[in-house]
Design an enzyme around this catalytic site. Structure first.
Site, PDB file in Angstrom:
ATOM      1  N   HIS A  33      18.001  72.664  11.982  1.00  8.96           N
ATOM      2  CA  HIS A  33      19.184  73.513  12.012  1.00  8.96           C
ATOM      3  C   HIS A  33      19.021  74.621  10.966  1.00  8.96           C
ATOM      4  O   HIS A  33      17.953  74.733  10.328  1.00  8.96           O
ATOM      5  CB  HIS A  33      20.451  72.688  11.765  1.00  8.96           C
ATOM      6  CG  HIS A  33      20.364  71.781  10.560  1.00  8.96           C
ATOM      7  ND1 HIS A  33      20.318  72.256   9.267  1.00  8.96           N
ATOM      8  CD2 HIS A  33      20.304  70.429  10.458  1.00  8.96           C
ATOM      9  CE1 HIS A  33      20.249  71.244   8.417  1.00  8.96           C
ATOM     10  NE2 HIS A  33      20.227  70.117   9.124  1.00  8.96           N
ATOM     11  N   HIS A  36      17.608  73.803   7.486  1.00 11.24           N
ATOM     12  CA  HIS A  36      16.137  73.760   7.402  1.00 11.24           C
ATOM     13  C   HIS A  36      15.551  75.171   7.374  1.00 11.24           C
ATOM     14  O   HIS A  36      14.607  75.454   6.637  1.00 11.24           O
ATOM     15  CB  HIS A  36      15.555  73.012   8.605  1.00 11.24           C
ATOM     16  CG  HIS A  36      15.936  71.566   8.672  1.00 11.24           C
ATOM     17  ND1 HIS A  36      16.825  71.077   9.592  1.00 11.24           N
ATOM     18  CD2 HIS A  36      15.526  70.493   7.934  1.00 11.24           C
ATOM     19  CE1 HIS A  36      16.954  69.769   9.433  1.00 11.24           C
ATOM     20  NE2 HIS A  36      16.184  69.392   8.437  1.00 11.24           N
ATOM     21  N   SER A 185      21.370  67.047  10.504  1.00 13.24           N
ATOM     22  CA  SER A 185      20.904  66.672  11.844  1.00 13.24           C
ATOM     23  C   SER A 185      21.832  65.650  12.484  1.00 13.24           C
ATOM     24  O   SER A 185      21.921  65.560  13.713  1.00 13.24           O
ATOM     25  CB  SER A 185      19.480  66.111  11.762  1.00 13.24           C
ATOM     26  OG  SER A 185      18.588  67.069  11.225  1.00 13.24           O
ATOM     27  N   ARG A 186      22.532  64.890  11.676  1.00 13.44           N
ATOM     28  CA  ARG A 186      23.443  63.868  12.194  1.00 13.44           C
ATOM     29  C   ARG A 186      24.725  64.463  12.784  1.00 13.44           C
ATOM     30  O   ARG A 186      25.448  63.771  13.509  1.00 13.44           O
ATOM     31  CB  ARG A 186      23.808  62.875  11.090  1.00 13.44           C
ATOM     32  CG  ARG A 186      22.621  62.127  10.522  1.00 13.44           C
ATOM     33  CD  ARG A 186      23.037  61.246   9.346  1.00 13.44           C
ATOM     34  NE  ARG A 186      21.882  60.757   8.606  1.00 13.44           N
ATOM     35  CZ  ARG A 186      21.242  59.630   8.876  1.00 13.44           C
ATOM     36  NH1 ARG A 186      21.653  58.878   9.870  1.00 13.44           N
ATOM     37  NH2 ARG A 186      20.202  59.250   8.157  1.00 13.44           N
TER      38      ARG A 186
END
Length: 282
Positions: A33, A36, A185-186
Site C-alpha cells: 500500500h 510501503h 495490509s490488514r
C-alpha cells in the site's frame, strides 16, 4: 524491474550492484500500500539500487489462522513495485528461505519482552530470523522500516547490534489514510462498518496528547483505553506508554525525554496497531 526467486541469483545481482554504489532494502510481507511506497520512495532517493523483498514469513506468526488469512497479492504488488522504480523484487518461496527449520534463538533483551513480545510469544524471534537472513543475502547500505511497527524497529536495532551487521536502519513516519487510520495490509480485511469505526483509534491517540498535558501517565492510559473501548467492535488488547528507546513502560512523564503510546486494538477479529509520541515533561 527484475523479479528474483532465489537467494543465489539475488546475491549475484547485488554483488554487481554493490560495486556501483549503495543498496537500499525495503523488507515487506506484500499486500503493498502507500505506506510501503513511502519507504520505497525514500530508499530510491537515498540509494543507487533498491531491492524490495516480498515474503510472508511464517516464523513470526504465533497464530496459524493469522498466517493463513494474511493477504497475498503478488500480481498487484509487482505492478506497484515496477511503477515505483524498484530495481529488484525478491519474492522467494518458504522452501527457499527455510530449506530446513531455523532454530536460532536471539538474545533480544527487554525491548522484545513487553507489548507485542508479551502478547505474541516467539514473534520477535521470528522477525529477527527473517530480517537477519535478508541482511545476510543483500548486505544493504540502508534498510527501511515504518514506525507503525515502532517496537519492531527497536528489536531490529538490537538484532543488528548483537549480530554485528554494518548497515543503517532508517525509520520512516507512519503513513495514514485521509481519515487518520494507519495504513496496514490488514485493513483490507475490515468490513465496511469496521473500516468506518477504525479511525477512532488514531483520533483517540491524538486527543490524548492534550489530555496528557494535565494528567498522569496512568490516567492517560485509562483515558485512551476507555475511549477506544467505547466504540462498537473495538477492543483494546493493550495500551502502554513506554520510553522510545528502551520500550519499557514509564510511570511518570519525567522518566523519559520521549514517551510513546503504543496500542493494539481488535476491530472485530482484525488486529490493528498504532502509536503516538508524547512530549510531556513536568
Amino acid at each position: 524491474m527484475e523479479i528474483i526467486r532465489t537467494i543465489a541469483e539475488l546475491k549475484a545481482k547485488l554483488d554487481s550492484a554493490r560495486a556501483k554504489g549503495s543498496i537500499g532494502l525495503v523488507p515487506t510481507m506484500g499486500a503493498l500500500h502507500d505506506g510501503h511506497l513511502s519507504l520505497i520512495e525514500r530508499a530510491r532517493n537515498e540509494n543507487d539500487t533498491v531491492v524490495v523483498s516480498v515474503f510472508v514469513n511464517p516464523t513470526q506468526f504465533n497464530n496459524p489462522s493469522d498466517l493463513a488469512t494474511y493477504p497475498r497479492t503478488e500480481e498487484a504488488d509487482t505492478a506497484m513495485l515496477s511503477s515505483a522504480g524498484v530495481d529488484y523484487a525478491f519474492i522467494p518461496s518458504v522452501e527457499e528461505i527455510y530449506p530446513e527449520p531455523d532454530t536460532r534463538v536471539f538474545d533480544l533483551g527487554p525491548v522484545a519482552e513487553v507489548m507485542e513480545g508479551a502478547m505474541r510469544p516467539g514473534h520477535f524471534n521470528g522477525v529477527a530470523q527473517i530480517v537477519s537472513k535478508l541482511f545476510e543475502f543483500t548486505h544493504p547500505t540502508r534498510a527501511y522500516f515504518g514506525e507503525k511497527d515502532f517496537q519492531q524497529i527497536a528489536v531490529i536495532r538490537r538484532m543488528v547490534a548483537i549480530e554485528g551487521f554494518d548497515l543503517e536502519i532508517v525509520d520512516c513516519p507512519i503513513k495514514r489514510e485521509s481519515d487518520g487510520l494507519a495504513m496496514s495490509s490488514r485493513n483490507v480485511r475490515l468490513s465496511q462498518e469496521q473500516r468506518a469505526i477504525a479511525p477512532a483509534i488514531h483520533r483517540t491517540l491524538e486527543s490524548s496528547l492534550s489530555y496528557a498535558d494535565s494528567h498522569s501517565v496512568n490516567e492517560t492510559k485509562r483515558y485512551v483505553t476507555d475511549e477506544i473501548n467505547s466504540f462498537p467492535q473495538l477492543k483494546v488488547e493493550y495500551y502502554e506508554i513506554v520510553d522510545a528507546h528502551t520500550m519499557q513502560p514509564v510511570d511518570d512523564w519525567k522518566e523519559t525525554d520521549c514517551a510513546v503510546g503504543c496500542v493494539t486494538v481488535f476491530c472485530g477479529d482484525v488486529r490493528l496497531i498504532d502509536n503516538i509520541k508524547y512530549n510531556v515533561r513536568k
